[in-house]
Enzyme design. Structure first.
Site, PDB file in Angstrom:
ATOM      1  N   ASP A  17       0.822  -1.215   0.000  1.00 54.77           N
ATOM      2  CA  ASP A  17       0.000   0.000   0.000  1.00 54.77           C
ATOM      3  C   ASP A  17       0.853   1.262   0.000  1.00 54.77           C
ATOM      4  O   ASP A  17       0.611   2.188  -0.788  1.00 54.77           O
ATOM      5  CB  ASP A  17      -0.955   0.013   1.192  1.00 54.77           C
ATOM      6  CG  ASP A  17      -2.108  -0.968   1.015  1.00 54.77           C
ATOM      7  OD1 ASP A  17      -2.160  -1.630  -0.034  1.00 54.77           O
ATOM      8  OD2 ASP A  17      -2.940  -1.063   1.929  1.00 54.77           O
ATOM      9  N   ARG A  97       0.982   7.159  17.030  1.00 58.70           N
ATOM     10  CA  ARG A  97       0.817   8.119  15.940  1.00 58.70           C
ATOM     11  C   ARG A  97       1.465   9.474  16.208  1.00 58.70           C
ATOM     12  O   ARG A  97       2.059  10.061  15.298  1.00 58.70           O
ATOM     13  CB  ARG A  97      -0.670   8.298  15.608  1.00 58.70           C
ATOM     14  CG  ARG A  97      -1.372   7.051  15.085  1.00 58.70           C
ATOM     15  CD  ARG A  97      -0.469   6.088  14.406  1.00 58.70           C
ATOM     16  NE  ARG A  97      -1.164   4.991  13.738  1.00 58.70           N
ATOM     17  CZ  ARG A  97      -0.565   3.873  13.401  1.00 58.70           C
ATOM     18  NH1 ARG A  97       0.723   3.693  13.680  1.00 58.70           N
ATOM     19  NH2 ARG A  97      -1.226   2.922  12.766  1.00 58.70           N
ATOM     20  N   ASP A 126      -6.780   6.881  12.280  1.00 62.24           N
ATOM     21  CA  ASP A 126      -5.374   7.260  12.144  1.00 62.24           C
ATOM     22  C   ASP A 126      -5.174   8.515  11.307  1.00 62.24           C
ATOM     23  O   ASP A 126      -4.267   9.303  11.571  1.00 62.24           O
ATOM     24  CB  ASP A 126      -4.567   6.101  11.557  1.00 62.24           C
ATOM     25  CG  ASP A 126      -4.193   5.071  12.611  1.00 62.24           C
ATOM     26  OD1 ASP A 126      -4.264   5.413  13.810  1.00 62.24           O
ATOM     27  OD2 ASP A 126      -3.835   3.940  12.245  1.00 62.24           O
ATOM     28  N   SER A 180      -6.258  -7.072   8.609  1.00 64.19           N
ATOM     29  CA  SER A 180      -5.125  -6.152   8.599  1.00 64.19           C
ATOM     30  C   SER A 180      -4.529  -6.062   9.999  1.00 64.19           C
ATOM     31  O   SER A 180      -5.228  -6.227  10.998  1.00 64.19           O
ATOM     32  CB  SER A 180      -5.558  -4.766   8.124  1.00 64.19           C
ATOM     33  OG  SER A 180      -6.446  -4.184   9.065  1.00 64.19           O
TER      34      SER A 180
END
Length: 406
Positions: A17, A97, A126, A180
């Protein structure tokens, strides 16, 4: 695209990705791309990411081991608050993050980039966390979110784009992934596909860091965790760095099947999602820290911390790590931790971490006060009568009015 972008720093994992995003940025913005790959303890080799970036023509490649900074400056401050989102989630993805965003902004300044970019989708939390953190650190930064801009909205379109631009597609990526995964030193998070129906039990192969509690050792293991100013500093008497300490707790927790969570949570963007989380070391650490606080925190301080904890946890979950209100709460929390020091003994067994002992040079616990035997006289039993009468006065008044109006 109102402003010409000359150079962009991409949060790059080396996976399919972000490799597609890398090429798409070059094509869509006709710009130079710089990659940043963070070692957050996800357990993957990062050199393949460097080689893949080089193969795709990237000249400036940043690969950094930020595990110690991650645990010391983000995980440990959060654990001083005993933060749990919606009462159960230890915020493993959320707390990573702000660090990634911090380094993206710092690298952008260092290399003279106009923008940063991430691979978060338009449905998730996110994207919010990355971008709010970036704007808090640099109000003039441009953030490019490809998933909100491009027309590659299906797996087929993504693979077509990859093949069109000679991006290698591993055989296992040609079919839909069964779920995922996001991982770092604090936890693993699994979502999507086989996990999307919340009525169906997650298959055992989803779990990556913990054995099934039913298969964990039949004999309990006892460990000690030592604290100083609210942070763990040693396990079983051995002083360890923050990252090494969490790594050790992960090994112990994983061995005993500790830290599994199947959660349907409320995303900040407005939908519910189902996730499977594994936080073995963090689960042990939370129990140990609360055990240490039970001995060293005054009742008022402890209860106030519990009152503000949901707000603090929600700020982290929603991406407000760098907000003034989170920093204000952190100052209050850190003040409470000055005497949170000593040793906690825990029993690890079949999926649970249980505090079985605690000691501290700053203990507020007094055996003399609580003993059923004859004490030193510090506590006078007769004092309780006036205490009860004063606290009962309003209840008596309320009851009298109620009975009068029946």
């Amino acid at each position: 695209m109102s402003k010409k972008i000359n150079k962009v720093v991409l949060a790059y994992s080396g996976g399919l990705d972000t490799s597609i995003i890398l090429k798409w940025l070059k094509v869509a913005y006709d710009c130079e791309v710089v990659t940043f790959t963070a070692d957050l303890g996800q357990g993957e080799e990062l050199e393949p990411a460097r080689k893949k970036a080089e193969m795709m023509g990237i000249k400036e490649i940043f690969i950094e081991d930020v595990r110690e900074e991650f645990v010391r400056d983000f995980v440990f401050p959060m654990f001083r608050a005993n933060a749990l989102y919606e009462g159960v989630y230890l915020l493993g993805t959320s707390i990573a993050r702000p660090l990634i965003s911090k380094r993206l902004v710092e690298i952008a300044r260092e290399v003279g980039a106009d923008a940063i970019s991430h691979g978060a989708t338009g449905k998730g939390n996110d994207q919010v966390r990355f971008e709010l953190a970036a704007y808090a650190l640099d109000p003039n930064i441009k953030v490019i979110a490809p998933w909100r801009e491009w027309d590659l909205q299906s797996r087929t379109r993504l693979l077509e784009f990859a093949e069109q631009h000679q991006i290698p597609v591993p055989k296992d990526k040609r079919g839909e992934a069964p779920f995922s995964v996001d991982a770092n030193l604090l936890h693993t998070s699994s979502e999507g596909k086989v996990l999307e129906d919340p009525a169906v039990e997650a298959p055992d192969y989803v779990y990556q860091r913990t054995v099934n509690p039913e298969d964990a050792p039949d004999t309990p293991e006892y460990i000690t965790v030592e604290f100083e100013k609210g942070d763990p500093i040693a396990i079983n008497g051995e002083k360890l760095s923050p990252a090494m300490l969490l790594t050790k707790l992960n090994e112990l927790g994983g061995k005993h099947g500790i830290g599994r969570l199947d959660l349907v949570e409320n995303r900040f963007v407005g939908m519910k999602s189902r996730g499977i989380y594994e936080t073995p070391g963090g689960t042990i650490l939370l129990e140990a820290h609360r055990g240490m606080e039970s001995l060293t925190l005054d009742r008022g301080a402890a209860h106030l911390k519990d009152e503000i904890m949901p707000r603090y946890a929600e700020l982290i979950y929603n991406g407000f790590w760098y907000s003034p209100e989170r920093e204000m709460l952190q100052a209050l929390i850190d003040k409470s931790q000055e005497m949170v020091a000593g040793e906690v003994r825990l029993k690890l067994y079949k999926g649970s971490a249980t505090v079985v002992g605690r000691s501290s040079p700053f203990s507020l616990y007094s055996e003399d006060l609580v003993t059923f035997e004859e004490g030193s006289g510090t506590y006078d039993h007769q004092d309780a009568q006036g205490f009860i009468q004063l606290n009962g006065l309003r209840l008596k008044t309320y009851a009298a009015r109620r009975d009068q109006n029946k």
